[in-house]
Motif scaffolding. Sequence first.
Motif, PDB file in Angstrom:
ATOM      1  N   GLY A  11      60.404   9.066  15.770  1.00 11.72           N
ATOM      2  CA  GLY A  11      59.151   9.491  16.375  1.00 11.72           C
ATOM      3  C   GLY A  11      58.011   8.835  15.633  1.00 11.72           C
ATOM      4  O   GLY A  11      58.210   7.920  14.823  1.00 11.72           O
ATOM      5  N   TRP A  12      56.786   9.309  15.860  1.00  8.29           N
ATOM      6  CA  TRP A  12      55.666   8.633  15.182  1.00  8.29           C
ATOM      7  C   TRP A  12      55.715   8.899  13.675  1.00  8.29           C
ATOM      8  O   TRP A  12      55.246   8.076  12.894  1.00  8.29           O
ATOM      9  N   LYS A  13      56.299  10.002  13.270  1.00  5.47           N
ATOM     10  CA  LYS A  13      56.550  10.230  11.848  1.00  5.47           C
ATOM     11  C   LYS A  13      57.940   9.685  11.548  1.00  5.47           C
ATOM     12  O   LYS A  13      58.938  10.406  11.612  1.00  5.47           O
ATOM     13  N   ASP A  14      58.000   8.384  11.224  1.00  3.38           N
ATOM     14  CA  ASP A  14      59.293   7.714  11.154  1.00  3.38           C
ATOM     15  C   ASP A  14      59.776   7.426   9.744  1.00  3.38           C
ATOM     16  O   ASP A  14      60.746   6.687   9.566  1.00  3.38           O
ATOM     17  N   SER A  15      59.133   7.992   8.715  1.00  3.24           N
ATOM     18  CA  SER A  15      59.666   7.825   7.363  1.00  3.24           C
ATOM     19  C   SER A  15      60.918   8.683   7.202  1.00  3.24           C
ATOM     20  O   SER A  15      61.126   9.667   7.933  1.00  3.24           O
ATOM     21  N   GLY A  16      61.748   8.318   6.251  1.00  3.06           N
ATOM     22  CA  GLY A  16      63.051   8.944   6.118  1.00  3.06           C
ATOM     23  C   GLY A  16      63.017  10.417   5.781  1.00  3.06           C
ATOM     24  O   GLY A  16      63.967  11.149   6.070  1.00  3.06           O
ATOM     25  N   ASN A  17      61.931  10.908   5.154  1.00 10.50           N
ATOM     26  CA  ASN A  17      61.860  12.313   4.742  1.00 10.50           C
ATOM     27  C   ASN A  17      60.902  13.127   5.601  1.00 10.50           C
ATOM     28  O   ASN A  17      60.505  14.234   5.228  1.00 10.50           O
ATOM     29  N   ALA A  18      60.509  12.609   6.768  1.00  9.46           N
ATOM     30  CA  ALA A  18      59.436  13.231   7.541  1.00  9.46           C
ATOM     31  C   ALA A  18      59.842  14.526   8.228  1.00  9.46           C
ATOM     32  O   ALA A  18      59.017  15.422   8.411  1.00  9.46           O
TER      33      ALA A  18
END
Length: 718
Positions: free
Chosen positions: A429-436
């Motif tokens: 999704g738009w928060k695509d960092s691994g820990n999001a």
Amino acid sequence: MSRSLQPWLHELVTALHAPTVVLSEPGGQIRPAGAQGVLHADTRVLSAAVLEVGQLEPDPVSGGLLTADRALFIGAARQLGDEIPDPTVRVEREREVSPGRVRETIRIISAAAAPVHTELTLRVAADLASMGEIKSGQAGRAAGGSPEESAAAAGAAAGAENGTGAADGARAGAAAGLSWGAGPVAVQFRAPGASVNRDGDEYLLSWPVQLGAGGRQEVSWELTVQDPAAVVAAAPDQAGSGELANPWAEVRASSDDQRLPRLLSRAMSDAAALRMTTAQAPGDVFLAGGAPWYLTLFGRDSIWSARLMLPFGWQLAAGTLRTLAALQGTRLDATTGEAPGKIPHELRTAGRQGENGLPALYYGTIDATPLWICLLHDAWRWGMPAAEVRALLPSLHAALAYLRDYGDADGDGFLEYIDDSGRGLANQGWKDSGNAIRFASGTIAKPPVALCEVQGYAYEAASRAADLLDALGEPGGAQWRVWAGRLAAAFRAAFWVPGEAGAYPALALDAGKRPVDSLTSNIGHLLGTGLLSAAEEDQVTARLMGPDMNSGFGLRTMSSASGGYSPFSYHCGSVWAHDTAIVIGGLARSGHPAEARSLASGLLDAAAAFGWRLPELFAGDARTQVPWPSPYPASCRPQAWAAAAAGALVIALLGLEVDVPAGRVSVSPLFPDQAGTRLQVEGLVAGNETFSAGIDVHGRGYLRGLSAALAPASPARS
């Protein structure tokens, strides 16, 4: 053991005209460190340009942007000139960026009573590092291969210009020229009047300076680059001048409150500098994600940017839609994430993504496809011609089929994602960092993940597609309304979680269909999509406006009460300009003007703190504790959807609604009770008509410049 660190950008000055960008220190120096340099289409073609006058660097005094593509830096050579406290030798560097070209003019200006005799030198180098290498903190290579190869190339280039051979060409002084490259990338560097010498991996260019009393001298250098393998290119220059073409040059605001006018002016200049095309479709323009990390086509970013920029014309949306439709998926491929009908996430030139880079054409996004559908509908409403909309109907049907047939990995009725390749993005999704994506406890959710806002996008996409199909006389609208209704019912049953301050939608469902119960800004994207009832929108609004979510400068991406919260976390506590702007628009559409006004005012204050160029994101510290917004040091600036956030503010503040097919444009001020604060925005576009809209001192809205076909006759129209 030392680890590679992503370079920080927050103290650098960024001048650009996509696909070329220059990052330097505030004093103008370009050093072989971090992300500094001249970058072109994901390759750093110049890594150093360090200026000295009389063997010392000038003391920086001031510097900054004149426009998005021009910068000016002022310093002083304090060791030269009259021996008085006042500096008497001034050094100016004026930098201009155009696609594939950087030119810098250096001026030495003396106010000294006696003559000044010295030497100006410029140390230049190029490592030809890829964007992946730069972003990961890895060192690049020496320009052109080994020092011997580079020296020979430099000598040959200089000698060719000065009628000398390669052996002594590097010391010629009439019009020094250097060249280097790697693969298809070819760079030419010219410094008229300079002598050039090799110094390890650097070149030292020198000009003699002879100034009489009160004299001045000007020298220059120019870099040009050709990269025929690049998959992205500059937007067409309609004037043919090579200067920054700004289709939004006439967009401006005037107000008793100067914050929006200043933000809008900078945002339109930045958006113009981020305009790009693909090599395959040079006539279709989109906005690149942002400089320097994302100076290419990004499905989600480019779509949201075009959507937020719609009040300034539908043409950008049309170019974005066509560009992405041309790359729409046609088959199943776990390595790239491709699926039939799917809109891609990212396009890069092959081989420049870095050692652990994604595929050059990568489809790992769950939200770009429904957002593409929403953009097509909205562009039609803002005046995209029916013939151009109809030409995209095959892509629309394919995108809708993706929602139904491929977006739901396990058949539970929700759009979700999982990376089957082991090489792609863990979160899509738009928060695509691994820990999001994490629970309120801080535990990271296991995929497949169904994000809350994606269900809102999908509901809106199906509903708006149904409206569009009906309006164009095409079949299928009814089935997509039924599909959307089932999604809304399933969402209501599965996503809502209780909380001490009231219930709210979970961030996501994890692999076990458990609600991921952290409170996040994602729920704000549901406002105005139609997925929620009016009462549910009231509940979402109340939770977003709590002190744990509203930092005072914008919405935190995650509640400060959550276990994974950090104000410097990329997606778990920072503030993103576009995220807050999207929520402002949703609040305005859902009947929450006071809350929209509060967030808008905070975001405008943040813009002021960042010199009116909103960054990609900034720290989520509470304004009551830290009275200024702290940078997120690696944030892109400019970023397309951060610049485009100005468009969302314009729509929300004016209460602007446009429906060209229905022949209707209207304004309904967000703050009718705030009489005495005047606002007018010019350069707005509906269909092929340019108009202005505003709010008078009595809090009443008005339209000017529209034909009777779009603005109903009323005392407000003139």
